[in-house]
Design a protein around this motif. Structure first.
Motif, PDB file in Angstrom:
ATOM      1  N   MET A 188       0.364  -0.553   1.416  1.00 44.53           N
ATOM      2  CA  MET A 188       1.356  -0.377   2.475  1.00 44.53           C
ATOM      3  C   MET A 188       2.274   0.816   2.191  1.00 44.53           C
ATOM      4  O   MET A 188       2.627   1.575   3.100  1.00 44.53           O
ATOM      5  N   LEU A 189       2.667   0.967   0.932  1.00 42.59           N
ATOM      6  CA  LEU A 189       3.509   2.108   0.578  1.00 42.59           C
ATOM      7  C   LEU A 189       2.755   3.421   0.784  1.00 42.59           C
ATOM      8  O   LEU A 189       3.347   4.443   1.146  1.00 42.59           O
ATOM      9  N   SER A 190       1.453   3.388   0.553  1.00 41.54           N
ATOM     10  CA  SER A 190       0.632   4.576   0.785  1.00 41.54           C
ATOM     11  C   SER A 190       0.526   4.875   2.282  1.00 41.54           C
ATOM     12  O   SER A 190       0.578   6.030   2.704  1.00 41.54           O
ATOM     13  N   ALA A 191       0.391   3.811   3.090  1.00 47.01           N
ATOM     14  CA  ALA A 191       0.242   3.984   4.537  1.00 47.01           C
ATOM     15  C   ALA A 191       1.569   4.294   5.220  1.00 47.01           C
ATOM     16  O   ALA A 191       1.649   5.179   6.084  1.00 47.01           O
ATOM     17  N   PHE A 192       2.625   3.566   4.852  1.00 50.12           N
ATOM     18  CA  PHE A 192       3.930   3.746   5.480  1.00 50.12           C
ATOM     19  C   PHE A 192       4.747   4.872   4.856  1.00 50.12           C
ATOM     20  O   PHE A 192       5.656   5.414   5.486  1.00 50.12           O
ATOM     21  N   GLY A 193       4.437   5.204   3.595  1.00 53.84           N
ATOM     22  CA  GLY A 193       5.215   6.176   2.849  1.00 53.84           C
ATOM     23  C   GLY A 193       6.124   5.484   1.856  1.00 53.84           C
ATOM     24  O   GLY A 193       6.518   4.327   2.049  1.00 53.84           O
ATOM     25  N   SER A 194       6.449   6.185   0.775  1.00 54.32           N
ATOM     26  CA  SER A 194       7.289   5.588  -0.268  1.00 54.32           C
ATOM     27  C   SER A 194       8.748   6.011  -0.137  1.00 54.32           C
ATOM     28  O   SER A 194       9.518   5.895  -1.089  1.00 54.32           O
ATOM     29  N   ASP A 195       9.125   6.505   1.062  1.00 55.96           N
ATOM     30  CA  ASP A 195      10.519   6.817   1.314  1.00 55.96           C
ATOM     31  C   ASP A 195      11.225   5.551   1.800  1.00 55.96           C
ATOM     32  O   ASP A 195      10.650   4.466   1.817  1.00 55.96           O
ATOM     33  N   THR A 196      12.487   5.658   2.198  1.00 57.20           N
ATOM     34  CA  THR A 196      13.240   4.464   2.601  1.00 57.20           C
ATOM     35  C   THR A 196      12.590   3.754   3.794  1.00 57.20           C
ATOM     36  O   THR A 196      12.526   2.518   3.829  1.00 57.20           O
ATOM     37  N   ALA A 197      12.107   4.515   4.768  1.00 60.18           N
ATOM     38  CA  ALA A 197      11.489   3.904   5.948  1.00 60.18           C
ATOM     39  C   ALA A 197      10.226   3.135   5.562  1.00 60.18           C
ATOM     40  O   ALA A 197       9.986   2.013   6.031  1.00 60.18           O
ATOM     41  N   GLY A 198       9.416   3.729   4.695  1.00 59.88           N
ATOM     42  CA  GLY A 198       8.176   3.076   4.288  1.00 59.88           C
ATOM     43  C   GLY A 198       8.421   1.813   3.479  1.00 59.88           C
ATOM     44  O   GLY A 198       7.742   0.790   3.678  1.00 59.88           O
ATOM     45  N   ILE A 199       9.381   1.867   2.567  1.00 59.67           N
ATOM     46  CA  ILE A 199       9.699   0.683   1.767  1.00 59.67           C
ATOM     47  C   ILE A 199      10.243  -0.426   2.664  1.00 59.67           C
ATOM     48  O   ILE A 199       9.882  -1.600   2.524  1.00 59.67           O
ATOM     49  N   ALA A 200      11.111  -0.066   3.612  1.00 63.83           N
ATOM     50  CA  ALA A 200      11.688  -1.062   4.524  1.00 63.83           C
ATOM     51  C   ALA A 200      10.598  -1.732   5.354  1.00 63.83           C
ATOM     52  O   ALA A 200      10.597  -2.963   5.531  1.00 63.83           O
ATOM     53  N   LYS A 201       9.656  -0.946   5.885  1.00 64.15           N
ATOM     54  CA  LYS A 201       8.557  -1.522   6.658  1.00 64.15           C
ATOM     55  C   LYS A 201       7.727  -2.474   5.803  1.00 64.15           C
ATOM     56  O   LYS A 201       7.304  -3.544   6.266  1.00 64.15           O
ATOM     57  N   THR A 202       7.479  -2.084   4.550  1.00 61.66           N
ATOM     58  CA  THR A 202       6.701  -2.948   3.641  1.00 61.66           C
ATOM     59  C   THR A 202       7.413  -4.271   3.419  1.00 61.66           C
ATOM     60  O   THR A 202       6.781  -5.348   3.434  1.00 61.66           O
ATOM     61  N   PHE A 203       8.728  -4.229   3.242  1.00 65.74           N
ATOM     62  CA  PHE A 203       9.501  -5.456   3.057  1.00 65.74           C
ATOM     63  C   PHE A 203       9.427  -6.351   4.303  1.00 65.74           C
ATOM     64  O   PHE A 203       9.310  -7.574   4.196  1.00 65.74           O
ATOM     65  N   VAL A 204       9.495  -5.752   5.482  1.00 61.09           N
ATOM     66  CA  VAL A 204       9.426  -6.540   6.722  1.00 61.09           C
ATOM     67  C   VAL A 204       8.076  -7.235   6.847  1.00 61.09           C
ATOM     68  O   VAL A 204       7.996  -8.429   7.189  1.00 61.09           O
ATOM     69  N   VAL A 205       7.004  -6.504   6.578  1.00 61.34           N
ATOM     70  CA  VAL A 205       5.666  -7.104   6.651  1.00 61.34           C
ATOM     71  C   VAL A 205       5.544  -8.263   5.664  1.00 61.34           C
ATOM     72  O   VAL A 205       4.986  -9.326   5.990  1.00 61.34           O
ATOM     73  N   HIS A 206       6.068  -8.079   4.461  1.00 59.14           N
ATOM     74  CA  HIS A 206       6.047  -9.160   3.482  1.00 59.14           C
ATOM     75  C   HIS A 206       6.797 -10.388   4.003  1.00 59.14           C
ATOM     76  O   HIS A 206       6.308 -11.515   3.924  1.00 59.14           O
ATOM     77  N   GLY A 207       7.998 -10.177   4.533  1.00 52.44           N
ATOM     78  CA  GLY A 207       8.801 -11.298   4.994  1.00 52.44           C
ATOM     79  C   GLY A 207       8.113 -12.109   6.071  1.00 52.44           C
ATOM     80  O   GLY A 207       8.090 -13.345   6.022  1.00 52.44           O
ATOM     81  N   VAL A 208       7.531 -11.433   7.054  1.00 47.98           N
ATOM     82  CA  VAL A 208       6.863 -12.124   8.159  1.00 47.98           C
ATOM     83  C   VAL A 208       5.568 -12.798   7.695  1.00 47.98           C
ATOM     84  O   VAL A 208       5.279 -13.949   8.045  1.00 47.98           O
ATOM     85  N   SER A 209       4.783 -12.092   6.899  1.00 46.75           N
ATOM     86  CA  SER A 209       3.492 -12.628   6.453  1.00 46.75           C
ATOM     87  C   SER A 209       3.659 -13.842   5.555  1.00 46.75           C
ATOM     88  O   SER A 209       2.943 -14.845   5.705  1.00 46.75           O
ATOM     89  N   TYR A 210       4.611 -13.774   4.632  1.00 39.69           N
ATOM     90  CA  TYR A 210       4.803 -14.900   3.737  1.00 39.69           C
ATOM     91  C   TYR A 210       5.375 -16.109   4.481  1.00 39.69           C
ATOM     92  O   TYR A 210       5.080 -17.257   4.125  1.00 39.69           O
ATOM     93  N   ALA A 211       6.158 -15.888   5.513  1.00 39.84           N
ATOM     94  CA  ALA A 211       6.656 -17.008   6.323  1.00 39.84           C
ATOM     95  C   ALA A 211       5.488 -17.763   6.953  1.00 39.84           C
ATOM     96  O   ALA A 211       5.479 -19.003   6.992  1.00 39.84           O
ATOM     97  N   ALA A 212       4.499 -17.019   7.441  1.00 40.25           N
ATOM     98  CA  ALA A 212       3.328 -17.653   8.058  1.00 40.25           C
ATOM     99  C   ALA A 212       2.538 -18.464   7.035  1.00 40.25           C
ATOM    100  O   ALA A 212       2.128 -19.603   7.303  1.00 40.25           O
ATOM    101  N   LEU A 213       2.318 -17.887   5.840  1.00 39.23           N
ATOM    102  CA  LEU A 213       1.550 -18.590   4.815  1.00 39.23           C
ATOM    103  C   LEU A 213       2.287 -19.837   4.326  1.00 39.23           C
ATOM    104  O   LEU A 213       1.681 -20.909   4.150  1.00 39.23           O
ATOM    105  N   MET A 214       3.581 -19.728   4.124  1.00 39.60           N
ATOM    106  CA  MET A 214       4.352 -20.854   3.610  1.00 39.60           C
ATOM    107  C   MET A 214       4.441 -21.998   4.618  1.00 39.60           C
ATOM    108  O   MET A 214       4.578 -23.168   4.245  1.00 39.60           O
TER     109      MET A 214
END
Length: 475
Positions: A188-214
């Motif tokens: 995700m960091l490679s796809a979104f970028g490792s700048d602030t925007a890319g890291i933030a997007k990665t965190f959002v995807v994690h939050g939503v995805s883990y909510a579904a699994l849990m």
């Protein structure tokens, strides 16, 4: 599954057509006849695989340091706060988890852990470092602690015949979370970028995805009916083992025993020795071999994090199952004694071999994971099944201390050595020496563990719980 246990029934219309949310009612989580206990470990795994993402934090360290212009010690702080709050929330929430049940605990974990990611994403997007610490560390840490202990006592009630294997199967998910999260985060960091925007997007995807699994774990978990036991299993009245009791000790009394505090030291030392490597795994292996003919790339370093996660996960089920055979005290002798020798191997071998470094680190992390998975069964041996979840929660304060101490030792010393002009393995030799000493302290503490004095035992009538043996239909 019994029709009455269908998840769709949790949100049926109530009187007057109004929705009636019955998800958390105690009657909804008591297993009905014919329900298989083997569905409980997958429910626990859904939670633990999600919150186990914390072990992949090292993947974010370098991107955060670059994007937010912070030091290595600062980039470790969200992780450290998360582990600190994990232990504290487990300690304070252990009694609530016992009284309100695993489904309540799993739902609290889901909300806190996922919300923590979203807050951290906002912090990165706005370049607010302390909002990242608050979100991922404090809010997410509550989800870590409550989620971690949520299935422990339930698993022991379902598997009184194999407590080490049962808790190891579930808790291995926590160790294996990074096996998924590390390469996933890197991609995700490679796809979104490792700048602030890319890291933030990665965190959002994690939050939503883990909510579904849990959510799967929340809907699936059940507790056995009062007095349930596995078909054909008979409780052993006299184990013949000095450290395995048939009596019970309350959480309140357990913390008054020397055995509790000896195990606290054992867990703290074992965790400190493993977590120092784990949270800095990716930059550490790159530093170790940066000036050699075989430098380690960022992609390979992420793969190393995944291998450590695999070792951490495998060690949890492997060594906890071994402990059912050779005993808890003996298996901790392996964790602490052999662990110290492996650190000595890294210290003496330095940058001689990438394969040696990876192999030794993987075994150390298997012992680290095994220590977590074995300790609930060790507590059950010493204190009985009565309130073991609450006792386990209190013991996890050792993890809080280790979660701060381990990264602080490794990161702070590495930063100081780097400022002094050191590079490569010399950045870590002193911290590895400290780890050897800590493991030696833990080894001595384990040797001092003895059977609990009967004066701390609960009266038999007061200690009866849902795990007391009476016949039941299914296994």
């Amino acid at each position: 599954m019994h029709p009455g246990n269908s998840p769709f029934n949790y949100f049926c219309p109530g009187p007057g057509g109004r929705p009636s949310v019955r998800l958390l009612e105690h009657s909804r989580i008591i297993a009905r006849p014919g329900w298989s206990r083997w569905l409980v470990p997958p429910a626990a795994l859904a939670i633990h695989l999600s919150i186990g993402q914390v072990y992949a934090w090292s993947v974010f360290k370098l991107p955060l340091e670059s994007a937010l212009h912070i030091s290595g010690a600062a980039s470790a702080l969200p992780f450290q706060v998360g582990i600190l709050v994990l232990g504290l929330s487990a300690a304070f929430g252990g009694t609530l988890v016992e009284s309100r049940g695993p489904r309540w605990a799993m739902l609290v974990s889901l909300v806190a852990f996922s919300t923590g990611f979203l807050i951290a994403a906002l912090g990165v997007a706005t370049r607010s470092y302390w909002l990242v610490v608050f979100g991922y560390g404090f809010v997410g840490g509550i989800g870590l602690g409550i989620g971690y202990i949520s299935p422990v006592s339930t698993l022991m009630k379902w598997f009184p015949d194999r407590p080490g294997m049962a808790t190891g199967t579930a808790i291995m998910g926590f160790g294996g979370g990074a096996l998924i999260a590390s390469p996933w985060s890197t991609q995700m960091l490679s796809a979104f970028g490792s700048d602030t925007a890319g890291i933030a997007k990665t965190f959002v995807v994690h939050g939503v995805s883990y909510a579904a699994l849990m959510t799967l774990g929340v809907l699936l978990v059940r507790v056995p009916p009062s007095g349930w036991r596995p078909a054909g299993w008979q409780p052993v009245e006299d184990t013949g083992k000095r450290l395995v009791t048939t009596a019970n000790v309350s959480a309140r009394n357990a913390v008054r025993t020397p055995q509790f505090w000896l195990l606290w030291v054992v867990l703290c030392m074992n965790v400190t020795a493993g977590i120092g490597i784990l949270q800095k795994a990716a930059p550490m292996i790159q530093d170790f071999f940066r000036d050699t003919p075989s430098p380690v790339s960022a992609t390979a370093a992420a793969g190393f994090v995944a291998l450590l996660s695999l070792a951490n996960m495998t060690g949890r089920i492997l060594w906890s199952s071994v402990s059912d055979v050779i005993g808890r005290k003996n298996v901790y002798r392996l964790y602490l004694g052999i662990g110290a020798l492996l650190y000595l191997t890294l210290l003496l071998g330095k940058n001689s071999s990438v394969a040696l470094f990876i192999g030794a680190a993987m075994v150390i992390l298997s012992f680290y994971g095994g220590g977590f998975a074995t300790v609930p069964a060790y507590l059950k041996d010493l204190f009985g099944a009565y309130q073991v979840g609450a006792i386990h929660g209190r013991l996890l304060t050792a993890w809080s201390v280790a979660g701060v101490a381990g990264p602080a030792i490794v990161d702070a010393i590495a930063d100081m050595r780097q400022q002094a002009g050191h590079t490569g393995p010399s950045m870590y030799t002193f911290s590895f020496s400290i780890m050897i000493a800590l493991l030696a302290v833990g080894f001595v503490a384990n040797e001092l563990v003895r059977a609990v004095n009967p004066k701390f035992h609960e009266p038999e009538t007061a200690a009866r719980s849902e795990s007391d043996p009476v016949p039941a239909e299914n296994a």
